[in-house]
Enzyme design. Structure first.
Site, PDB file in Angstrom:
ATOM      1  CB  CYS B  40      36.577  29.976   2.908  1.00 10.25           C
ATOM      2  SG  CYS B  40      37.312  29.208   4.368  1.00 10.25           S
ATOM      3  CG  ASN B  41      42.711  29.703   0.753  1.00  3.19           C
ATOM      4  OD1 ASN B  41      43.386  29.257  -0.150  1.00  3.19           O
ATOM      5  ND2 ASN B  41      42.372  30.985   0.810  1.00  3.19           N
ATOM      6  CB  THR B  42      39.634  26.444   5.925  1.00  4.95           C
ATOM      7  OG1 THR B  42      40.680  27.309   6.360  1.00  4.95           O
ATOM      8  CG2 THR B  42      39.553  25.251   6.841  1.00  4.95           C
ATOM      9  CB  CYS B 151      44.392  32.233   4.759  1.00  3.02           C
ATOM     10  SG  CYS B 151      43.109  32.900   5.862  1.00  3.02           S
ATOM     11  CB  THR B 152      40.131  34.805   1.881  1.00  2.06           C
ATOM     12  OG1 THR B 152      39.582  33.893   2.824  1.00  2.06           O
ATOM     13  CG2 THR B 152      39.940  34.278   0.483  1.00  2.06           C
TER      14      THR B 152
END
Lengths: 236, 236
Positions: B40-42, B151-152
């Site tokens: 997860c990018n976040t 973002c995935t």
């Protein structure tokens, strides 16, 4: 209290909604309340029974108020409801409306993208118009006479919704629960002898579980005025 | 593990993301892992430091892999990044890309509505096209040569994104972190002598914190194949 650390509720399972609703309600009641208003359609649809049984104060939800607002229009036979997936799947509006008038026909359509659109402030322009049209078209096809906004975010999109209803040649009235909810709270307080004896307008205290700044902005957009200081609280 | 009871993370505060990321990681590591990939990018942008320090297994995030994928294209000087509000505000991609090439210029734009669009399955038609155009137009104006999907969820919208880039007369390459992430995991396992000695493809076990059925459907849409049984778990 806005549970901004765990919104949106409308896409979650009934069990999860009930668990979160219980956290929030317990927190608020422990601060000392005389009445709790569940101002979220999803929680009202899925958890009002559990909250009413478990809490020591009267609990009012927005579903009944919304249903009453829809039935105010005399002779209404066909009602459309848009709401979150959770609210629609619960069948709460169908049950409530059928209790008010046995022969009413209720048509529902979940409109899940409207919540993130409002949260992002995309409330004018092509995207909200196209999304709204897609959600209301099946209800217009059913020739609904009232369109009930079954989610507290949707009134922000009312101008878009009304314009799209007209564009689809519908003359249905668009209603939400706000005014009839306020009236219901007043009546319930009066009935239970809980009305304030102070002669002022009271005060508004807003709490959130995350990002108080963002909440302040959104609330300003919803209400058209500032809500003042917003307190960040931990309810977990 | 998908924390479907508390998604989306991309709109929450760094503190809340770190708290949730810690819950999820602790749960997974306690099941017995040799390596944790934060897909997860976040979470990668906001919590990778805390997770690496606190957990007893190697932790890899997707930010570095995404940055490397962007820099694979020789002579690239101008890179555009779309991601969640949390990822963009963290500045993680700017830092990572600047470490790989000092003279690179990075332009970012948060694209928060793309996550709910993908979750709802609105991945073709007017609405995703208009939303994508609005998010990428400012980056195309900056004449980016690579557009990094930070973002995935976004690769599901790759056809829409590529079409809109072309419509805006951009010839930028669209990249995501997936392949370079897989390569990085392989290299890290090899380096630390953690590669499996078994001669099979391993197994995939999916857990979620809410609505396993919905996750199965979404995952099918992402991956183009079934993920089999999805286990619902309680991590709180």
């Amino acid at each position: 209290l806005g549970d901004s650390a765990r919104v949106p509720y409308g896409t979650r399972s009934p069990d999860t909604v009930r668990r979160y609703a219980w956290n929030c309600s317990r927190f608020l009641v422990d601060r000392g309340l005389k009445m709790l208003v569940v101002a979220c359609n999803t929680v009202s649809a899925l958890a009002i029974g559990a909250l009413s049984e478990g809490l020591e104060v009267p609990v009012l939800g927005v579903i009944r108020a919304g249903a009453r607002a829809a039935m105010k229009h005399p002779g209404v036979g066909r009602i459309g409801v848009i709401g979150t997936a959770g609210t629609v799947q619960s069948g709460a509006y169908v049950r409530e409306l059928s209790q008010l008038a046995r022969d009413v026909q209720v048509f529902q359509n979940p409109a899940p993208l409207l919540v993130p659109l409002v949260e992002e402030g995309w409330i004018v322009g092509d995207v909200p118009h196209l999304a709204v049209r897609r959600y209301i078209a099946p209800l217009v096809e059913k020739r609904v006479e009232v369109l009930l906004l079954g989610c507290t975010h949707y009134p922000v999109l009312r101008p878009v919704i009304e314009e799209e209803m007209r564009a689809l040649n519908s003359t249905a009235v668009v209603v939400d629960s706000a005014t009839s909810m306020a009236r219901e709270v007043y009546d319930a307080l009066a009935e239970q002898n809980l009305l304030s004896r102070r002669n002022d307008n009271g005060t508004l205290q807003c709490c959130v579980t995350d990002l108080p700044g963002n909440f302040g902005e959104s609330a300003g957009r919803f209400l058209g005025r500032s809500v003042g200081h917003v307190e960040k609280v931990d309810i977990s």
